[in-house]
Design a protein around this motif. Structure first.
Motif, PDB file in Angstrom:
ATOM      1  N   LEU A  18      47.363  50.118 134.019  1.00 41.57           N
ATOM      2  CA  LEU A  18      46.739  48.880 134.439  1.00 41.57           C
ATOM      3  C   LEU A  18      47.105  48.527 135.880  1.00 41.57           C
ATOM      4  N   CYS A  19      48.293  48.787 136.275  1.00 37.98           N
ATOM      5  CA  CYS A  19      48.736  48.465 137.641  1.00 37.98           C
ATOM      6  C   CYS A  19      48.117  49.397 138.665  1.00 37.98           C
ATOM      7  N   CYS A  20      47.887  50.625 138.348  1.00 35.23           N
ATOM      8  CA  CYS A  20      47.369  51.613 139.292  1.00 35.23           C
ATOM      9  C   CYS A  20      45.880  51.856 139.065  1.00 35.23           C
ATOM     10  N   TYR A  26      46.917  52.529 144.570  1.00 37.54           N
ATOM     11  CA  TYR A  26      47.146  53.961 144.769  1.00 37.54           C
ATOM     12  C   TYR A  26      48.603  54.271 144.418  1.00 37.54           C
ATOM     13  N   LYS A  27      48.894  55.518 144.115  1.00 36.92           N
ATOM     14  CA  LYS A  27      50.246  55.940 143.716  1.00 36.92           C
ATOM     15  C   LYS A  27      51.006  56.483 144.923  1.00 36.92           C
ATOM     16  N   LYS A  28      52.247  56.080 145.051  1.00 36.83           N
ATOM     17  CA  LYS A  28      53.112  56.557 146.131  1.00 36.83           C
ATOM     18  C   LYS A  28      54.550  56.601 145.616  1.00 36.83           C
ATOM     19  N   ASN A  29      55.102  57.841 145.585  1.00 35.49           N
ATOM     20  CA  ASN A  29      56.477  58.011 145.083  1.00 35.49           C
ATOM     21  C   ASN A  29      56.639  57.398 143.698  1.00 35.49           C
ATOM     22  N   LYS A  35      46.080  48.380 147.758  1.00 40.57           N
ATOM     23  CA  LYS A  35      45.240  48.719 148.906  1.00 40.57           C
ATOM     24  C   LYS A  35      44.814  47.444 149.638  1.00 40.57           C
ATOM     25  N   CYS A  36      44.333  47.609 150.879  1.00 39.82           N
ATOM     26  CA  CYS A  36      43.752  46.483 151.628  1.00 39.82           C
ATOM     27  C   CYS A  36      42.288  46.334 151.238  1.00 39.82           C
ATOM     28  N   ASN A  47      54.817  47.718 153.472  1.00 38.03           N
ATOM     29  CA  ASN A  47      55.388  47.619 152.126  1.00 38.03           C
ATOM     30  C   ASN A  47      54.358  48.100 151.104  1.00 38.03           C
ATOM     31  N   CYS A  48      54.768  48.839 150.139  1.00 37.46           N
ATOM     32  CA  CYS A  48      53.863  49.428 149.152  1.00 37.46           C
ATOM     33  C   CYS A  48      53.290  48.373 148.223  1.00 37.46           C
ATOM     34  N   GLU A  49      54.181  47.544 147.697  1.00 41.36           N
ATOM     35  CA  GLU A  49      53.732  46.600 146.681  1.00 41.36           C
ATOM     36  C   GLU A  49      53.063  45.369 147.286  1.00 41.36           C
ATOM     37  N   ASP A  50      53.392  45.039 148.529  1.00 38.10           N
ATOM     38  CA  ASP A  50      52.793  43.871 149.182  1.00 38.10           C
ATOM     39  C   ASP A  50      52.472  44.218 150.641  1.00 38.10           C
ATOM     40  N   PRO A  51      51.395  44.996 150.873  1.00 38.56           N
ATOM     41  CA  PRO A  51      51.095  45.474 152.231  1.00 38.56           C
ATOM     42  C   PRO A  51      50.553  44.353 153.115  1.00 38.56           C
TER      43      PRO A  51
END
Length: 299
Positions: A18-20, A26-29, A35-36, A47-51
């Motif tokens: 659900l999160c991805c 998108y998945k990273k590490n 995404k924007c 920042n991955c979780e809050d770009p």
């Protein structure tokens, strides 16, 4: 214990799914990153979780969610080739395509690489379908019994219907029908109107002549009110002849009065008591009076 472990794995997997979501994440590490959104670009090393996302500038766009750090460029619409942007206002959330300006069109078959001018319907045709930025004008010939004299008309005009008694020719796609000749009743009407007009003209001429003649007799009556009409006419002619004769006679100069009288001899009748001669007046000359002197000697 085994049952609890299976439930934990299922909940963890469901949360990860659900999160991805593919569109917005998108998945990273082994992490689910955001995404924007449309119209934005992602900052580098964010920042991955809050770009941190930045808006695209004018002339750029981003149509969906992205991880790109650069926005896409809007196409350049060359006005010299009769192109213009599809939307006049700046748009950063989608592609602003180039379209042809009014009176021109391009098709998707040639990837809209060039604008072509709309076709112009010729005389004898009508516009069956108006042109658009994506399609050309469709023309069709006028139906039988109709015509058009100008290009690009929406409807064709019907031929003129001639009344009974007229000869007629056959019209064409580009010209109207012509009614030849004229019925008998129209000819008779024209003759009657002509006779009436002629009668009115004659009546006006007679009226003005009588009015002028009455005016002349009125002047005669005013000059000779108590004479016979025939005598009045003769008197008028006589006066007119006298006026003509008087006009041809040369002008006479007035004669001056000549004084032929000589000197007056002194007589008792023209002498004063003092013995002076009385001068007579000569014409219009003015005599200046003088004071008489006493002739008696001093005693």
């Amino acid at each position: 214990m085994k049952t609890y472990f299976i439930i934990y794995l299922l909940v963890t997997l469901l949360h990860f799914v659900l999160c991805c979501e593919d569109e917005t994440h998108y998945k990273k590490n082994d992490k689910c990153c955001k995404k924007c959104g449309p119209g934005k670009r992602m900052m580098m090393d964010d920042n991955c979780e809050d770009p941190h996302c930045q808006d695209c500038q004018i002339g750029e766009y981003q149509s969906g969610y992205t991880t790109n750090t650069k926005c896409l460029r809007q196409p350049s619409c060359d006005t010299n080739l009769h192109f213009k942007p599809q939307d006049d206002k700046p748009i950063t959330t989608r592609l602003n395509k180039c379209v042809c300006e009014s009176g021109y069109y391009c098709t998707l078959d040639d990837d809209c690489s060039a604008c072509r001018e709309h076709s112009v319907c010729k005389p004898g045709q009508r516009v069956a379908k108006k042109g658009s930025p994506e399609s050309d004008t469709v023309c069709e010939a006028c139906k039988n019994g109709t015509f058009s004299t100008h290009g690009s008309v929406d409807t064709c005009q019907e031929w003129t219907k001639c009344d009974n008694g007229y000869d007629q020719n056959t019209g064409s796609l580009t010209s109207d029908r012509i009614c030849l000749g004229s019925p008998v009743h129209r000819v008779v009407t024209g003759i009657i109107v002509g006779v009436l007009v002629l009668g009115v003209i004659v009546a006006l001429v007679v009226y003005f002549k009588k009015s002028k003649k009455k005016q002349g007799w009125k002047e005669v009556n005013d000059e000779f009110p108590n004479e016979n009409p025939n005598v009045k006419g003769l008197n008028i002619m006589k006066h007119q002849d006298e006026d003509v004769e008087r006009a041809h006679q040369p002008l006479r100069q007035p004669e001056e009065d000549v004084d032929n009288s000589g000197p007056v001899s002194p007589t008792p009748s023209n002498m004063t008591e003092n013995g002076n001669v009385v001068d007579q007046e000569h014409g219009k000359e003015h005599i200046i009076s003088t004071t008489e002197s006493n002739s008696y000697p001093y005693q």
